[in-house]
Design a protein around this motif. Sequence first.
Motif, PDB file in Angstrom:
ATOM      1  N   VAL A 243       0.841  -1.206   0.000  1.00 22.58           N
ATOM      2  CA  VAL A 243       0.000   0.000   0.000  1.00 22.58           C
ATOM      3  C   VAL A 243       0.878   1.258   0.000  1.00 22.58           C
ATOM      4  CG1 VAL A 243      -1.824   1.254   1.224  1.00 22.58           C
ATOM      5  CG2 VAL A 243      -1.883  -1.252   1.114  1.00 22.58           C
ATOM      6  N   ALA A 244       1.960   1.226   0.775  1.00 19.47           N
ATOM      7  CA  ALA A 244       2.882   2.369   0.776  1.00 19.47           C
ATOM      8  C   ALA A 244       3.501   2.542  -0.606  1.00 19.47           C
ATOM      9  CB  ALA A 244       3.975   2.161   1.825  1.00 19.47           C
ATOM     10  N   LEU A 245       3.819   1.425  -1.230  1.00 20.09           N
ATOM     11  CA  LEU A 245       4.374   1.464  -2.585  1.00 20.09           C
ATOM     12  C   LEU A 245       3.372   2.085  -3.551  1.00 20.09           C
ATOM     13  CD1 LEU A 245       6.496   0.535  -4.735  1.00 20.09           C
ATOM     14  CD2 LEU A 245       5.375  -1.693  -4.722  1.00 20.09           C
ATOM     15  N   ALA A 246       2.105   1.669  -3.431  1.00 19.67           N
ATOM     16  CA  ALA A 246       1.073   2.203  -4.321  1.00 19.67           C
ATOM     17  C   ALA A 246       0.947   3.720  -4.143  1.00 19.67           C
ATOM     18  CB  ALA A 246      -0.256   1.507  -4.053  1.00 19.67           C
ATOM     19  N   ASP A 247       1.050   4.186  -2.889  1.00 24.86           N
ATOM     20  CA  ASP A 247       0.970   5.631  -2.648  1.00 24.86           C
ATOM     21  C   ASP A 247       2.188   6.357  -3.224  1.00 24.86           C
ATOM     22  OD1 ASP A 247      -1.510   6.170  -1.592  1.00 24.86           O
ATOM     23  OD2 ASP A 247      -0.922   5.674   0.452  1.00 24.86           O
ATOM     24  N   ALA A 248       3.358   5.740  -3.096  1.00 25.64           N
ATOM     25  CA  ALA A 248       4.561   6.360  -3.664  1.00 25.64           C
ATOM     26  C   ALA A 248       4.444   6.439  -5.188  1.00 25.64           C
ATOM     27  CB  ALA A 248       5.805   5.559  -3.254  1.00 25.64           C
ATOM     28  N   VAL A 249       3.865   5.409  -5.775  1.00 25.18           N
ATOM     29  CA  VAL A 249       3.691   5.411  -7.228  1.00 25.18           C
ATOM     30  C   VAL A 249       2.710   6.514  -7.653  1.00 25.18           C
ATOM     31  CG1 VAL A 249       2.632   4.074  -9.096  1.00 25.18           C
ATOM     32  CG2 VAL A 249       4.423   3.042  -7.678  1.00 25.18           C
ATOM     33  N   ARG A 250       1.633   6.671  -6.889  1.00 30.25           N
ATOM     34  CA  ARG A 250       0.710   7.788  -7.175  1.00 30.25           C
ATOM     35  C   ARG A 250       1.441   9.117  -7.141  1.00 30.25           C
ATOM     36  NH1 ARG A 250      -5.147   6.804  -4.078  1.00 30.25           N
ATOM     37  NH2 ARG A 250      -5.267   4.627  -4.772  1.00 30.25           N
ATOM     38  N   TRP A 251       2.266   9.284  -6.104  1.00 29.95           N
ATOM     39  CA  TRP A 251       3.039  10.518  -5.940  1.00 29.95           C
ATOM     40  C   TRP A 251       3.917  10.753  -7.170  1.00 29.95           C
ATOM     41  CZ3 TRP A 251       8.164  11.896  -5.797  1.00 29.95           C
ATOM     42  CH2 TRP A 251       8.500  13.099  -5.158  1.00 29.95           C
ATOM     43  N   MET A 252       4.539   9.680  -7.677  1.00 31.25           N
ATOM     44  CA  MET A 252       5.398   9.793  -8.859  1.00 31.25           C
ATOM     45  C   MET A 252       4.579  10.125 -10.110  1.00 31.25           C
ATOM     46  SD  MET A 252       7.893   6.518  -8.257  1.00 31.25           S
ATOM     47  CE  MET A 252       9.063   6.862  -9.598  1.00 31.25           C
ATOM     48  N   ARG A 253       3.412   9.484 -10.208  1.00 33.96           N
ATOM     49  CA  ARG A 253       2.615   9.710 -11.411  1.00 33.96           C
ATOM     50  C   ARG A 253       2.085  11.143 -11.445  1.00 33.96           C
ATOM     51  NH1 ARG A 253      -1.258   4.982 -13.042  1.00 33.96           N
ATOM     52  NH2 ARG A 253      -1.044   6.174 -14.996  1.00 33.96           N
TER      53      ARG A 253
END
Lengths: 241, 241, 241, 241, 241, 241
Positions: free
Chosen positions: D139-149
């Motif tokens: 879930v933390a990874l998914a949030d980091a990916v959102r931040w990157m996108r």
Amino acid sequence: MSFMARADGRSPDQLRPVTITRGWLAHAEGSVLVEFGGTRVLCAASVQDSVPRWRRGSGQGWVTAEYAMLPRATNTRNDRESVRGRIGGRTHEISRLIGRSLRACVDYKVLGENSIVIDCDVLQADGGTRTAAITGAYVALADAVRWMRERKMCNGDPLVDSVAAVSVGVVGSTPLLDLCYTEDVAAETDMNVVMTGSGEFVEVQGTAEGKPFNRGALDELLDLGVAGCAELTRLQREALA
Amino acid sequence: MSFMARADGRSPDQLRPVTITRGWLAHAEGSVLVEFGGTRVLCAASVQDSVPRWRRGSGQGWVTAEYAMLPRATNTRNDRESVRGRIGGRTHEISRLIGRSLRACVDYKVLGENSIVIDCDVLQADGGTRTAAITGAYVALADAVRWMRERKMCNGDPLVDSVAAVSVGVVGSTPLLDLCYTEDVAAETDMNVVMTGSGEFVEVQGTAEGKPFNRGALDELLDLGVAGCAELTRLQREALA
Amino acid sequence: MSFMARADGRSPDQLRPVTITRGWLAHAEGSVLVEFGGTRVLCAASVQDSVPRWRRGSGQGWVTAEYAMLPRATNTRNDRESVRGRIGGRTHEISRLIGRSLRACVDYKVLGENSIVIDCDVLQADGGTRTAAITGAYVALADAVRWMRERKMCNGDPLVDSVAAVSVGVVGSTPLLDLCYTEDVAAETDMNVVMTGSGEFVEVQGTAEGKPFNRGALDELLDLGVAGCAELTRLQREALA
Amino acid sequence: MSFMARADGRSPDQLRPVTITRGWLAHAEGSVLVEFGGTRVLCAASVQDSVPRWRRGSGQGWVTAEYAMLPRATNTRNDRESVRGRIGGRTHEISRLIGRSLRACVDYKVLGENSIVIDCDVLQADGGTRTAAITGAYVALADAVRWMRERKMCNGDPLVDSVAAVSVGVVGSTPLLDLCYTEDVAAETDMNVVMTGSGEFVEVQGTAEGKPFNRGALDELLDLGVAGCAELTRLQREALA
Amino acid sequence: MSFMARADGRSPDQLRPVTITRGWLAHAEGSVLVEFGGTRVLCAASVQDSVPRWRRGSGQGWVTAEYAMLPRATNTRNDRESVRGRIGGRTHEISRLIGRSLRACVDYKVLGENSIVIDCDVLQADGGTRTAAITGAYVALADAVRWMRERKMCNGDPLVDSVAAVSVGVVGSTPLLDLCYTEDVAAETDMNVVMTGSGEFVEVQGTAEGKPFNRGALDELLDLGVAGCAELTRLQREALA
Amino acid sequence: MSFMARADGRSPDQLRPVTITRGWLAHAEGSVLVEFGGTRVLCAASVQDSVPRWRRGSGQGWVTAEYAMLPRATNTRNDRESVRGRIGGRTHEISRLIGRSLRACVDYKVLGENSIVIDCDVLQADGGTRTAAITGAYVALADAVRWMRERKMCNGDPLVDSVAAVSVGVVGSTPLLDLCYTEDVAAETDMNVVMTGSGEFVEVQGTAEGKPFNRGALDELLDLGVAGCAELTRLQREALA
């Protein structure tokens, strides 16, 4: 003469000026500042009334040594081994050599279950730090033993002989005694000779730097080393008198 | 004869059975399993087309060595140095000795800016591990050099000579060649002699274990070592033929 | 057939040639050189008549293992963990796996307050080093236990079963037994199966490399692993006969 | 029913209460406090616009993880690994497992030459810390990916699936889902199952603790693990909605 | 007024919002999550019924502390000290400061031969982590002492006073209380003040960052610190009530 | 008078005999043997024409310091930090203090992209080693700067002020200047004061040893420290004249 003059004008078989200052430290049971020309080593002997675990119950003592160099003892600064988190191979090797050399003149049974650690810290380096360290460490050891005997910590004198050391080497085909740093760097062969005061060998370490050496060169270097150690033995006796 | 018989029936000037098995490993550019009696060392030479940072741009190569012992090479198990997190003084000292010895027969300019690392891992120890390692490492080095020359990595032969090594020592007043472990433990004096194939010295390390030695003993030990190295040189040539 | 031929011509469910050489070392209480094709692991079992501190007074023994790889076991040289000053995660993980696997067949009470350490050193690596290590380590352990029983160090047989291990994996959609290095690198799924001689699981570790796997693939891999371990068990018994 | 009641009254196939709190930290690009009953793990994802040296110039990214436990996460205090100066085998093993698990759902090309490090720090431990860590880390990874996108750091969505994990085990002959600490200690067999959101396996690690297990037990544990991961996947989606 | 407004609108002599949450961990004998604005430190007190070796047989106890920061407590990620294999100077310094500060309020004789270790782990950092840690650690210590007294582990109350700490500094010529990270970075002078609940100093550490300070500035900072510590003492009492 | 006489007959506000010997080492760009009574610290300044990585391209220089103690500087021998493999907290703390103190008098832009490292090695310890080190290090730094200016390595004088330091403390209720070891051990409060030659504070570190102190005691100690630093500044100037 066919050999190149030495930078400081010494003859090939001449030691640098040697100074042995006893009692340089207030706390150590024995301490010596030894100087071989520009090489300056502080030797501190610490007495402990115990022995390493493997020695316990044997009734016998132990003598060991640690060698190290201050970061700016040399021409350019070296990182501290404590900062790097590990002791280098050269340091290990020299610590072991000094310990072995000193142990050659100790009677462990007379020493009793006591330890003496000799710390040899090079304050300034100009070649021959290990041989200066051995020569000074013996005097610090002798002072520590006196301290113990005054306190009746051992039954008699645990020192059965003395120990001194000197470097010799071949530079530009000429065998030289007691190399300074620039000579050491230029040497084709480098040898350290450790001897007892009674003139026997404790350690002989000869290394070809650049090109191998023959039996004749080996013999010449040994002759120089024998004479150098004899002179250092005389200076040790004078200092201890 | 006045000397005690050796445990394995050898005469004082006799080597243990020596075996040099080339190509023991599939991946290394040169590899040798060398055996001096019960001592068994695996020597692997690794070629790298680069040099350490301090050597870059010099047009010259480098040769170095690492020595280690498997935990159960010896009679009782030793902890791994990787587990203890640090390399011991003895390991450091021997690695340095092997590297220095091999470098005595290398022409760095001919080698070009390439490195060869020789790993010497003691699989089984019965005295003389460092001298077996040097003797085997030279053969592995020679194979690695052949591998390089087949690939035109160097301009000519960077090996200007060969190198072999043997231990000698005084046991019960008798000078002996190629000490096994029980002899090594009993030795009063212990010496390692490293020589080139052309009969010159690369390294001489003599140590008094227990009692100092005189010039006569030193000379006798050197004589034995010279003969032993000559025989090992012959065996190396045979193995490489 | 729909699958690509294996590089060495094996069928998908075939082991590489397996060699188990007992008594490879002179000093260890049990020692085995185990070979799975080009993978060569030296397993040495050391008996100690003591146990770790947390086990003392329990009347029970302990079995542990250490895994390591020589620097040039692999295609390119790896730095030594002793030189880097720390053990890598992979080494830790495999050492723990071997120890757990061996402990599955030991009755600690029968072993008494004794320890056995199994050192597994990879001399040459070509895939499956951990499974070869487990398979060889069991045989070294069995020899060490015999040595102890001859000396009446334990009351009966502390080995309640045997242990063997094999790798399996999916390469190019085909499930294969006992992967060599090139197959291991190409595998989509990789699994290590550790089983007792009586056919039960001790450890199952399946990992998707690249793409996840479904239950069907998992079942096929387990079938292969079960058969492979049975064959290895047979070879262990033969070696110990 | 034949099985012993669970300490917290759960049925054998029931998860502990699971909480996934996003945005627990102010600085991290993604952060989650995940709780599986009394197990509490803080997962922080850090984005870096660079990749490890061996990955440079590949156009591809990297995802890695580090696991650790606070000294008093457990019932009795553990010394810090920073104070001991080395990371233990268990820590290494779990860090590697988490990293491998997360990488199973990442398309490195879409990620571009960026890295994401997920730190999983166990604040409180009550069994299943590694599976909670994987579940929260995704879930933390998914949030980091959102931040990157949002910052256009990658071309599309680098997450090709989701990843969740759960522990299963046999306690007193009964297969149980999501073991708490006291169940984990009592387990005869212990298994960690890591699965993608689409229901395929990423990692299966089953270990016999005490006694080996047969194929039937393995299948039952896998069934429980599959159901548990499906439920955790649902909770992850809910949290991310 | 001549000073620049603070980013969060506080007056120069105003603390950030302070939260002290007791019992944050299930296992520790005392535990507190302390927050000074965005700074969040988890303090866990562990009781041990033994003392360090040098303290044994003295009848007296010991209190010590360890400080650390999670890798992503800060704006950019820091490598773990466990991974680097050594503790940094800053960590050492702060751990020592916290330990000394807490020991100022402990009567070792009343504590008996027991130890309390306080782990202070920074979960999120926004300036003043060491002062928040001391302030929270005291409350965790007080809870651990209660736990001991309930079990009759000590004869009376070993806490002779309380301890709190706050940072003060000069930013843009204005003395400010309780600096947040952006103020800390901009400070010309930075001071940490540790005081007892009865208003005496335990530790005063003032450091010129960039430019030296005079006696007047020192006095103003001390005035602010004294007032801040008094307010924190009130909040500690409230939390413990 | 109400205070106990000091062991060496000094008045409470009197420094020990201070000696500053410049040029004690042959190789270092600046070197000083500084003595505060029996405390003897060798300070060596090494100039490097480069800066740490994080400073490159800034046009600014850097000054840092490392503090260490020889094993037998103290009354009983301490193990070497290099042998233990890690630097202790106290060493870290003092190294950082010396570095910060010296940097307070340096203009980095005038220094240019050069570094100066000051090694402070305590040869003999009798209290106040860190303050003697700072006082001596400044003089070594000034000599290194002269050496640089002679070589036109910097544009003008990078030293904007001088720095000196002294310890003060309360012993038996009496505030004393420049504590020797026995006074330091007996002190209720201990403070180190670092000041510029122009009379401003660089660092003030006061610590309650045993019992907290009030504002009045703090002020008295500061008064003593201010006077002591002024006198040390005078001696530094004299030495550099």
